[in-house]
Design a protein around this motif. Structure first.
Motif, PDB file in Angstrom:
ATOM      1  N   ALA A   1       0.833  -1.018   0.168  1.00 23.36           N
ATOM      2  CA  ALA A   1      -0.059   0.000  -0.183  1.00 23.36           C
ATOM      3  C   ALA A   1       0.819   1.176  -0.060  1.00 23.36           C
ATOM      4  N   LYS A   2       2.093   1.278   0.797  1.00 28.99           N
ATOM      5  CA  LYS A   2       2.941   2.372   1.055  1.00 28.99           C
ATOM      6  C   LYS A   2       3.529   2.609  -0.636  1.00 28.99           C
ATOM      7  N   TRP A   3       3.897   1.481  -1.152  1.00 30.87           N
ATOM      8  CA  TRP A   3       4.268   1.661  -2.479  1.00 30.87           C
ATOM      9  C   TRP A   3       3.557   2.415  -3.752  1.00 30.87           C
ATOM     10  N   ALA A   4       2.138   1.786  -3.525  1.00 27.16           N
ATOM     11  CA  ALA A   4       1.189   2.340  -4.440  1.00 27.16           C
ATOM     12  C   ALA A   4       1.043   3.683  -4.218  1.00 27.16           C
ATOM     13  N   ASN A   5       0.782   4.136  -2.790  1.00 25.64           N
ATOM     14  CA  ASN A   5       0.692   5.640  -2.534  1.00 25.64           C
ATOM     15  C   ASN A   5       1.890   6.361  -3.009  1.00 25.64           C
ATOM     16  N   PHE A   6       3.033   5.878  -2.772  1.00 28.65           N
ATOM     17  CA  PHE A   6       4.256   6.604  -3.370  1.00 28.65           C
ATOM     18  C   PHE A   6       3.968   6.872  -4.797  1.00 28.65           C
ATOM     19  N   ARG A   7       3.767   5.860  -5.661  1.00 29.11           N
ATOM     20  CA  ARG A   7       3.246   5.956  -7.023  1.00 29.11           C
ATOM     21  C   ARG A   7       2.252   6.953  -7.281  1.00 29.11           C
ATOM     22  N   HIS A   8       1.194   6.974  -6.376  1.00 28.45           N
ATOM     23  CA  HIS A   8      -0.090   7.781  -6.745  1.00 28.45           C
ATOM     24  C   HIS A   8       0.720   9.333  -6.671  1.00 28.45           C
ATOM     25  N   ARG A   9       1.627   9.532  -5.447  1.00 28.52           N
ATOM     26  CA  ARG A   9       1.817  10.925  -5.113  1.00 28.52           C
ATOM     27  C   ARG A   9       2.860  11.251  -6.371  1.00 28.52           C
ATOM     28  N   LYS A  10       3.725  10.436  -6.671  1.00 22.52           N
ATOM     29  CA  LYS A  10       4.687  11.036  -7.763  1.00 22.52           C
ATOM     30  C   LYS A  10       3.745  11.306  -8.868  1.00 22.52           C
ATOM     31  N   ARG A  11       2.940  10.604  -9.469  1.00 25.36           N
ATOM     32  CA  ARG A  11       2.107  10.959 -10.510  1.00 25.36           C
ATOM     33  C   ARG A  11       1.257  12.254 -10.542  1.00 25.36           C
ATOM     34  N   LEU A  12       0.758  12.566  -9.456  1.00 28.09           N
ATOM     35  CA  LEU A  12       0.060  13.760  -9.100  1.00 28.09           C
ATOM     36  C   LEU A  12       0.938  14.767  -9.028  1.00 28.09           C
ATOM     37  N   SER A  13       2.148  14.606  -8.339  1.00 30.18           N
ATOM     38  CA  SER A  13       2.889  15.739  -8.203  1.00 30.18           C
ATOM     39  C   SER A  13       3.909  16.209  -9.423  1.00 30.18           C
ATOM     40  N   ALA A  14       3.749  15.141 -10.443  1.00 30.59           N
ATOM     41  CA  ALA A  14       4.615  15.438 -11.719  1.00 30.59           C
ATOM     42  C   ALA A  14       3.519  16.595 -12.260  1.00 30.59           C
ATOM     43  N   LEU A  15       2.296  16.624 -12.001  1.00 24.55           N
ATOM     44  CA  LEU A  15       1.483  17.565 -12.806  1.00 24.55           C
ATOM     45  C   LEU A  15       1.355  19.220 -12.158  1.00 24.55           C
ATOM     46  N   ILE A  16       2.291  19.380 -11.065  1.00 27.11           N
ATOM     47  CA  ILE A  16       2.218  20.505 -10.602  1.00 27.11           C
ATOM     48  C   ILE A  16       3.868  20.956 -10.568  1.00 27.11           C
ATOM     49  N   PRO A  17       3.582  22.260 -10.985  1.00 30.00           N
ATOM     50  CA  PRO A  17       4.869  23.099 -11.445  1.00 30.00           C
ATOM     51  C   PRO A  17       6.050  22.959 -10.247  1.00 30.00           C
ATOM     52  N   GLY A  18       7.195  22.801 -10.654  1.00 30.69           N
ATOM     53  CA  GLY A  18       8.349  22.825  -9.587  1.00 30.69           C
ATOM     54  C   GLY A  18       9.196  21.525  -9.789  1.00 30.69           C
ATOM     55  N   ASP A  19      10.553  21.890  -9.468  1.00 34.18           N
ATOM     56  CA  ASP A  19      11.395  20.694  -9.972  1.00 34.18           C
ATOM     57  C   ASP A  19      11.375  19.430  -8.512  1.00 34.18           C
ATOM     58  N   GLU A  20      11.713  18.602  -8.735  1.00 35.45           N
ATOM     59  CA  GLU A  20      11.474  17.384  -7.760  1.00 35.45           C
ATOM     60  C   GLU A  20      12.789  17.034  -7.260  1.00 35.45           C
ATOM     61  N   GLY A  21      13.951  17.727  -7.704  1.00 37.75           N
ATOM     62  CA  GLY A  21      15.465  17.404  -7.003  1.00 37.75           C
ATOM     63  C   GLY A  21      15.820  15.935  -7.530  1.00 37.75           C
ATOM     64  N   LEU A  22      16.604  15.333  -6.546  1.00 37.99           N
ATOM     65  CA  LEU A  22      17.307  14.097  -7.041  1.00 37.99           C
ATOM     66  C   LEU A  22      16.432  12.969  -6.900  1.00 37.99           C
ATOM     67  N   PRO A  23      16.617  11.893  -7.570  1.00 37.84           N
ATOM     68  CA  PRO A  23      15.899  10.593  -7.311  1.00 37.84           C
ATOM     69  C   PRO A  23      16.395  10.466  -5.731  1.00 37.84           C
ATOM     70  N   ILE A  24      15.481   9.524  -4.965  1.00 40.81           N
ATOM     71  CA  ILE A  24      15.614   9.101  -3.585  1.00 40.81           C
ATOM     72  C   ILE A  24      15.648  10.596  -2.711  1.00 40.81           C
ATOM     73  N   PHE A  25      16.647  11.254  -2.919  1.00 37.84           N
ATOM     74  CA  PHE A  25      16.882  12.420  -1.821  1.00 37.84           C
ATOM     75  C   PHE A  25      15.955  13.541  -2.130  1.00 37.84           C
ATOM     76  N   GLY A  26      15.219  13.671  -3.499  1.00 35.00           N
ATOM     77  CA  GLY A  26      14.511  14.910  -3.513  1.00 35.00           C
ATOM     78  C   GLY A  26      15.302  16.094  -3.407  1.00 35.00           C
ATOM     79  N   ASN A  27      14.470  17.140  -2.843  1.00 33.73           N
ATOM     80  CA  ASN A  27      15.127  18.484  -2.700  1.00 33.73           C
ATOM     81  C   ASN A  27      15.860  18.722  -1.581  1.00 33.73           C
TER      82      ASN A  27
END
Ligand code: HEM
Length: 475
Positions: free
Chosen positions: A1-27
């Motif tokens: 469920a955590k992984w599914a939620n992570f994917r869900h957050r990644k998907r919706l977040s990509a539609l919002i302007p702003g950079d997401e930083g580095l893989p794993i570490f983010g900003n």
């Protein structure tokens, strides 16, 4: 469920302007690593969002956590007005060893019933009962300040102890007198708990419970929590005993006495009472001292504004510097009210408050994904130059009714807003008015420094890194 939620957050977040930083570490590496630099980097990102894409929403990824920070009242509205999205962010959990799940930290269901039960204790008719106590402590403070007149000194430690004494008297009916006797186990323990919380937030090796145990953080925290609980437990036991003997003074009811009288009607246990009393001690002392410190700093650096407040105060109280400030007088101190609000705008004591989204939430044109952290940031909203032009200028006239009307109601949110707002906001405003009116009747406050010569930093609460350095002159 955590992984599914992570994917869900990644998907919706990509539609919002702003950079997401580095893989794993983010900003994470783009944010300042000290309480001072952290604040600056949030402000810079908020400004960049406005300049780059006209946006009033800051997006951040901090490791696997998606964080959104709305920077205007209009954007905040759907969150603040939601009666469902009232669960707190996970960063707060660290306080649970001290505060339990009292009103501040309670999850949605418990919160609803507690809030309903506690709201009447903050009704304005009940607040009148605290006014005499506030006046008494303000008088003690102005007397103590006598020893510091005519030279520059940092008033903040004295303010902090005095607001602690006031909340202790109003919450528990206990006279701590830390203003005269700072070296008390309780006073030292809650100062240590505060310092440990800041340390825990800043040092990544303390982010996991394993790290906190390994590096001795947990042990030190628990030892101090035990000391803090010991005093609250002792006071509760005393009050219950004196009530049973019919000794409780009905005219001098502390918040605790009101809870004890609820015990029979509700299912409150001693533990429940303790967590609420501890919550009020925590939520009501650092915040008010920050607000009082910053208001003093603003007035010290703006002599004409201070003079206008003083004239208002003398027109209300006459020349007598020793009479109490009652509710009637407070209502007449309208210019002081604007000065306090402007200081809460520029220096909101709670710069960030966190929620954890249970469901996807539409915010303006964006759909924010469930499982994200949402940050209600008075600091970022109040310094948005499109809402408050020249935001770093201290100008109480921003709170003239005609100017307030032009803004969105949630463009000023020092106490948050909506169902999960600050239950103590009237209490806090009363205390601020009472304390300032006592101080200004006795002293003129001066500053030998420039207004912008201050280091703002967040230790959960917004503080000045150099203290509040002022000179007091007897009037
Ligand atoms: C200038 C002083 C104060 C400021 C700026 C302030 C600010 C705030 C803010 C922003 C919140 C929302 C926190 C969040 O959503 O996580 C809050 C909640 C709260 N405050 Fe205050 N506060 C102040 C004084 C007080 C005082 C004096 C008391 C108690 C006497 C108090 C008791 C509480 C409690 C119990 C909550 C939790 C309310 C709930 O969740 O239902 N606060 N405060």
């Amino acid at each position: 469920a955590k992984w599914a939620n992570f994917r869900h957050r990644k998907r919706l977040s990509a539609l919002i302007p702003g950079d997401e930083g580095l893989p794993i570490f983010g900003n994470i590496f783009e944010l300042g690593r000290t309480p001072e630099a952290g604040l600056r980097s949030f402000l810079e990102r908020a400004k960049a969002a406005r300049d780059d894409w006209n946006g009033t929403l800051v997006k951040l990824w901090i490791m696997h956590d998606s964080v959104f920070m709305p920077t205007s009242g209009e954007m905040l509205q759907p969150l603040l007005e939601s009666s469902e999205e009232i669960n707190k962010g996970e960063d707060y959990n660290i306080l649970k060893s001290w505060l339990g799940t009292g009103l501040l930290l309670a999850g949605a269901d418990k919160w609803r019933s507690r809030r309903k039960m506690l709201t009447p204790t903050f009704h304005f008719s009940q607040l009148d009962g605290y006014v005499a106590t506030m006046n008494r402590h303000a008088k003690v403070l102005v007397d103590v300040l006598e020893d510091h007149a005519d030279h520059e000194f940092d008033v903040f430690p004295l303010i902090k102890r005095c607001t602690l004494d006031t909340i202790c008297a109003t919450a528990m009916g206990k006279d701590l007198d830390s203003l005269h006797q700072p070296e008390q186990p309780y006073v030292e323990a809650i100062a240590k708990i505060g310092a440990l919380n800041v340390k825990q937030q800043m040092l990544p090796h303390l982010w996991s419970s394993f790290g906190r145990r390994l590096f001795g953080w947990q042990k030190e925290n628990d030892a101090n929590v035990t000391v803090a609980h010991a005093l609250t437990n002792e006071v509760i036991a005393e009050r219950i005993a004196s009530r049973a003997k019919g000794e409780a003074d009905v005219n001098k009811k502390a918040f605790l006495d009101r809870l004890i009288s609820e015990m029979d009607k509700t299912n409150l246990s001693i533990e429940d009472i303790r967590e609420e009393v501890d919550t009020f001690m925590f939520a009501g002392h650092d915040t008010t001292s920050s607000a009082l410190g910053w208001t003093i700093w603003c007035l010290a650096n703006h002599p004409e504004i201070q003079q206008r407040v003083y004239e208002e105060i003398t027109s209300v109280f006459g020349e007598d510097e020793d009479i109490d400030c009652t509710s009637d007088e407070m209502a007449q101190l309208v210019y002081l009210d604007r000065c306090i609000k402007e200081s809460l705008r520029l220096f909101p004591p709670v710069p960030f408050a966190l929620r954890r989204l249970d469901e996807d939430l539409q915010m303006g044109p964006y759909l924010l994904p469930r499982g994200s952290t949402l940050c209600i940031s008075p600091y970022l909203v109040h310094r948005n130059e499109r809402i408050y032009p020249n935001p770093l200028v201290y100008d109480p006239d921003r709170f003239l009714p005609e100017n307030v009307e032009r803004r969105h109601p949630y463009d000023f949110v020092p106490f948050s807003a909506g169902p999960r707002n600050c239950i103590g906001q009237k209490f806090a405003m009363n205390q601020l008015k009472i304390f300032i009116s006592w101080i200004l009747r006795r002293y003129r406050i001066e500053s030998e420094r420039a207004f912008d010569e201050r280091r703002e930093l967040t230790e959960v609460i917004l503080k000045s890194g150099d203290g509040i350095n002022i000179v007091l002159r007897d009037r």
